[in-house]
Design an enzyme around this catalytic site. Sequence first.
Site, PDB file in Angstrom:
ATOM      1  N   HIS A  92     -74.694 -44.858  -5.019  1.00  0.00           N
ATOM      2  CA  HIS A  92     -73.796 -43.937  -4.340  1.00  0.00           C
ATOM      3  C   HIS A  92     -74.572 -43.158  -3.310  1.00  0.00           C
ATOM      4  CE1 HIS A  92     -70.751 -40.879  -3.662  1.00  0.00           C
ATOM      5  NE2 HIS A  92     -69.903 -41.749  -4.180  1.00  0.00           N
ATOM      6  N   ASP A 109     -66.257 -46.927  -9.423  1.00  0.00           N
ATOM      7  CA  ASP A 109     -65.574 -48.220  -9.359  1.00  0.00           C
ATOM      8  C   ASP A 109     -66.064 -49.229 -10.380  1.00  0.00           C
ATOM      9  OD1 ASP A 109     -63.821 -47.635  -7.299  1.00  0.00           O
ATOM     10  OD2 ASP A 109     -65.384 -47.891  -5.799  1.00  0.00           O
TER      11      ASP A 109
END
Length: 428
Positions: A307, A364
Amino acid sequence: MSDIAKLQIGEDSYEFPLVKGTENEVAIDIKSLRGATKGVITIDPGFKNTGSCESAITFLDGEKGILRYRGYSIEELAEKADFLEVAYALIFGDLPTQEELDKFKKDICAQSLVDEDIRKIVDAFPKSAHPMGVISSLTSALTAFNPSTVNVESEEEMYNAIVKIMGKFPVLVAWTMRKKQGLPLDYGDCSLGYVENTYKMMFKQPNQDYVTNKIVVDALDKLLILHADHEQNCSTSTVRIAGSSHAGLFASLSAGISALWGPLHGGANQAVLEMLEAIKEDGGDTKKYMAKAKDKNDPFRLMGFGHRVYKNFDPRAKIIKKAADEVLNDLGVDDPILEIAKALEQEALNDPYFVERKLYPNVDFYSGIIYRAMGIPVEMFTVMFALGRLPGWIAQWKEMRLNKEPIGRPRQIYTGENLRPFKSIEKR
Ligand code: CMC
């Protein structure tokens, strides 16, 4: 710490004020840089060090793994609030009273019909069209049917545009999915909760009574809350920058949906499931895929890992992992890809490549497993992300307009040819 930053360029020195947020984040305010230095700008591809705005909506500490909407922790909101309350808090600044929530729901419901001519647009798409392209187009098309949502200045005009899109978007989501499946397009039932109604619109069969599955609806509610905002990510920045030209709300949201589509952003949920399926088909050898992810000559990346901001566990991933276990258990689903996902996670968390780069599972990584257990087709996963992110985009757009932010227009450092004479075509 002094509240001044000093910059030396050659012989000249300059001072710039520091800006401090309520959580003590610090930025150098360089608004006067170009003027003071007669032309010097900053360059920061991917905006890794650039704050594009001041915002009071979402706080995120990527080192500590903290996420809060309007000051409320994501853990508490996921456990105690429902999606519409969270949407209200994001858009209007605080959790609603019962009266405020009832009014919000009633106003959304009153706006939840879409012009019947939109069906013709839905029908014009081939069944093979990716749902993200369809939903982005339909959201933009809504502007044509609701021109009053374009030139909005007052809070009342904004409110009217907001309840319109909050009402109509779930209908478009359901129609996008049903068109692909050849099912009739229908409207929902306003007596139901926002998320329950959305799920029913998506799944009601024309020849059967619909019975709500509370486990599924609660899990979807939680997933949507976890996706509802994430400060200045790629799609949100897109919404803010498109909206900064005073393009209408729906057009700005459509731009955000397109930005979300990519596999490095919202499209990762589809990419994760496809990756887990591919590993399963290939015999379940997770080590082989770990090696591929680490090989710099191989473009393969472990989807659902890493991320831009989180350099610690994504707090949303922790909640989703637990929810995935619960939902699959409650629904009696035994999905072998959950085991593959857990094995990959364990290997990555203990692998120096991932540890050194602080690559942890993101939101996700597990969401697709839950969506699949709910019967949502893989190509719709990113559309579900968009449904969840809708209130965040709206809140950020509203904040940007109310703060009267200037049009977003970055500069560049030109690296092309210097002036050269035109060559006629026969001499090229
Ligand atoms: N698999 C293997 N290596 C990775 C991965 C990954 N998933 N993510 C980052 N790296 C490596 C990357 O190769 C680089 O290595 P090196 O320093 O040796 O060159 C290093 O880690 C830093 O990566 P980066 O690409 O510079 O980091 P970034 O901040 O620009 O990108 C990211 C962040 C999310 C785009 C990236 O981690 C990624 O592509 N992840 C997979 C896609 C994904 O799951 N996206 C969903 C993000 S969460 C949902 C959302 O908010 O959209």
